[in-house]
Design an enzyme around this catalytic site. Structure first.
Site, PDB file in Angstrom:
ATOM      1  N   TRP A   1       0.834  -1.215   0.000  1.00 13.25           N
ATOM      2  CA  TRP A   1       0.000   0.000   0.000  1.00 13.25           C
ATOM      3  C   TRP A   1       0.870   1.267   0.000  1.00 13.25           C
ATOM      4  CZ3 TRP A   1      -0.551   4.059   3.510  1.00 13.25           C
ATOM      5  CH2 TRP A   1      -1.631   4.911   3.286  1.00 13.25           C
ATOM      6  N   HIS A   2       2.064   1.166   0.638  1.00 12.21           N
ATOM      7  CA  HIS A   2       2.932   2.341   0.721  1.00 12.21           C
ATOM      8  C   HIS A   2       3.629   2.657  -0.589  1.00 12.21           C
ATOM      9  CE1 HIS A   2       2.482   1.876   5.104  1.00 12.21           C
ATOM     10  NE2 HIS A   2       2.654   3.164   5.093  1.00 12.21           N
ATOM     11  N   GLY A   3       3.647   1.735  -1.520  1.00  9.08           N
ATOM     12  CA  GLY A   3       4.264   2.027  -2.808  1.00  9.08           C
ATOM     13  C   GLY A   3       4.728   0.762  -3.496  1.00  9.08           C
TER      14      GLY A   3
ATOM     15  N   TYR B   1       4.862  10.515   3.126  1.00  6.77           N
ATOM     16  CA  TYR B   1       3.501  10.333   2.613  1.00  6.77           C
ATOM     17  C   TYR B   1       3.143  11.340   1.529  1.00  6.77           C
ATOM     18  CZ  TYR B   1       2.673   6.708   6.011  1.00  6.77           C
ATOM     19  OH  TYR B   1       2.749   5.540   6.708  1.00  6.77           O
TER      20      TYR B   1
ATOM     21  N   PHE C   1       2.457  10.004  -2.001  1.00  5.14           N
ATOM     22  CA  PHE C   1       1.246   9.275  -2.395  1.00  5.14           C
ATOM     23  C   PHE C   1       0.106  10.210  -2.776  1.00  5.14           C
ATOM     24  CE2 PHE C   1       3.446   6.753   0.954  1.00  5.14           C
ATOM     25  CZ  PHE C   1       4.056   5.886   0.081  1.00  5.14           C
TER      26      PHE C   1
END
Lengths: 298, 173
Positions: free
Chosen positions: B16-18, B170, B173
């Protein structure tokens, strides 16, 4: 309210007694690099001058008052380290009326239009009594270190027990010359490869620059913009110098001395940014020649 | 089933973070950390506040805190690194010169940050039973002492916070 007052009191006590490694966001240095303290004391002795020089260290290391004085011109050099337009407007508001120059020579160095102005704000806040203009400058720069230093400096201005502070005119290989110029002991730069760099204007700096020009215009003072020579190897790193030149030319009469003089890294500079005394003489004489041609100096 | 689900949850959290292997490894490491607890059915234990109602932890508790913290920080190296190679090099560099751990100069260079970390560890330790560390500290003090304490913490933030630009992760994102 209690917290705000407590913060200020702690800041003052902490800043006064703690070593510098415990004050990373407070940078109050009286008599710092570049003789700003002496210059801002010296300026009080001047009024009704012919030429006022403004800008960064390129200014106070690039325009030698003695050379201009020898041509019969009364000048003052109000440059300071890393001075950006945000600090220039502050200094102009403080000193312009008294100095009342016939001509202002404003050094336009690309980096000063890209920087945040923190370093120079701290320099000026620490080395001259603060007023409402300092608050305006701090708000424009909008940096925690500047706010902390300004609060501390206001208190030091009130309670200062170092009123007799005197900065030495000779510091290391720097020698302060009356009128604002700082002469560096003759040294020569050894060329190094520098990374390519693009000039990107900061809108806050550009606004402050326009404010400076408007203030000078309002006071009917002639202005010329000058790009003081930097080492050719440094100058050639900028990728969009033509764009910078065209922005400056659109504002005022502008001279880019990097294009007008043929200088050499190792003969005329002591580092990539600053002329040595040999370079200063060549540059200043060329400038005086242009001033005479263009009849700017009277 | 429990093990599989835990791995899925942590790997998906990482992803989800990348789309970078560093985030996947970060998730995977956290899942591995849970493995002994899952296999021994101890994953719902150890939820209480450590050393409750005591000033100091026992040596065993202290050791467990140290291990947990070190493993978490180790996984963060992957979380923050540009790529896996960068993370591995970073970890190798930590262990390359163990002599440096005994060199006082290293600690001297970072004395300010060490002092601050110690101060905030003490603060967190005394406030560990509450949602926020300073939630109940000073409630019985005179109001001006309590507010002085709060102001002092604000001052420390104002004096020591990082003011140079550091992009927040963050923001990507």
């Amino acid at each position: 309210m209690f917290s705000a007052v407590t913060y200020i009191i702690i800041l003052f006590i902490w800043g006064t007694f703690m070593p510098s490694y415990l004050t990373p966001n407070l940078n109050y240095v009286k008599g710092s690099y570049g003789h700003t303290y002496t210059r801002l004391q010296d300026v009080k002795d001047y009024e009704n001058i012919d030429i006022l020089f403004l800008g960064s260290s390129h200014t106070y290391r690039g325009f030698d008052n003695r050379i201009f004085n020898a041509s019969g011109l009364k000048t003052f050099n109000l440059g300071s380290s890393a001075q950006t337009p945000l600090q220039t407007i502050t200094l102009l508001k403080r000193h312009l009326t008294r100095l009342s120059p016939k001509l202002v020579i404003y050094d336009v160095y690309p980096n000063t239009f890209m920087g945040d102005g923190v370093e120079s704000s701290l320099d000026i806040i620490s080395n001259e009594k603060n007023d409402l203009n300092s608050v305006k400058m701090a708000l424009s720069v909008n940096h925690l270190k500047v706010y902390n230093t300004l609060i501390y400096a206001f208190l030091r201005d009130i309670f200062d027990w170092r009123k007799n502070f005197k900065e030495s005119l000779v510091k290391g290989d720097d020698n302060y010359v009356k009128g604002g110029f700082v002469e560096k002991e003759l040294a020569y730069y050894k060329t190094k490869t520098l990374l390519r760099k693009e000039i990107k204007f900061d809108s806050t700096q550009l606004d402050a620059f326009n404010e400076c020009l408007r203030l000078l215009e309002k006071n009917k003072i002639s202005v010329i913009l000058v790009y003081v020579p930097i080492a050719p190897s440094n100058y050639s790193r900028y990728t969009n110098i033509r764009e910078f030149d065209s922005v400056m030319s659109a504002h005022m009469k502008y001279f880019n001395f990097n294009e007008k003089l043929i200088l050499n890294d190792s003969l005329h500079f002591y580092d990539p940014d600053h002329l040595n005394q040999n370079g200063v003489k060549l540059f200043n004489n060329k400038l005086i020649e242009i001033l005479n041609e263009e009849k700017f100096n009277r | 089933m429990k093990v599989r689900n835990t791995f899925i949850i942590f790997i998906v959290s990482g992803f989800w973070h990348g789309a970078n292997w560093t985030f996947i490894i970060w998730g995977l490491l956290n899942a591995i950390y849970f493995l002994p607890l899952l296999l021994t059915n101890n994953n719902r234990n150890n939820l209480a506040v450590v050393a409750k109602d005591k000033y100091l932890p026992t040596p065993k508790e202290f050791f467990l805190i140290l291990i947990t913290f070190s493993m978490t920080v180790l996984s963060w190296v992957f979380f923050r690194a540009e790529n896996v190679e960068h993370a591995l090099q970073y970890i190798l560099d930590i262990f390359k010169d163990p002599q440096s751990f005994y060199t006082m100069a290293i600690y001297y260079n970072y004395r300010t940050i060490i002092l601050l970390i110690l101060f905030f560890i003490i603060l967190e330790w005394f406030g560990r039973e509450n949602q926020y560390a300073i939630e109940k500290i000073g409630l019985k003090w005179k109001w001006y002492f309590r507010w002085f304490f709060y102001s002092f913490i604000v001052f420390l933030i104002g004096m020591f916070m990082q003011t140079a630009e550091t992009p927040f992760i963050y923001f990507q994102f």
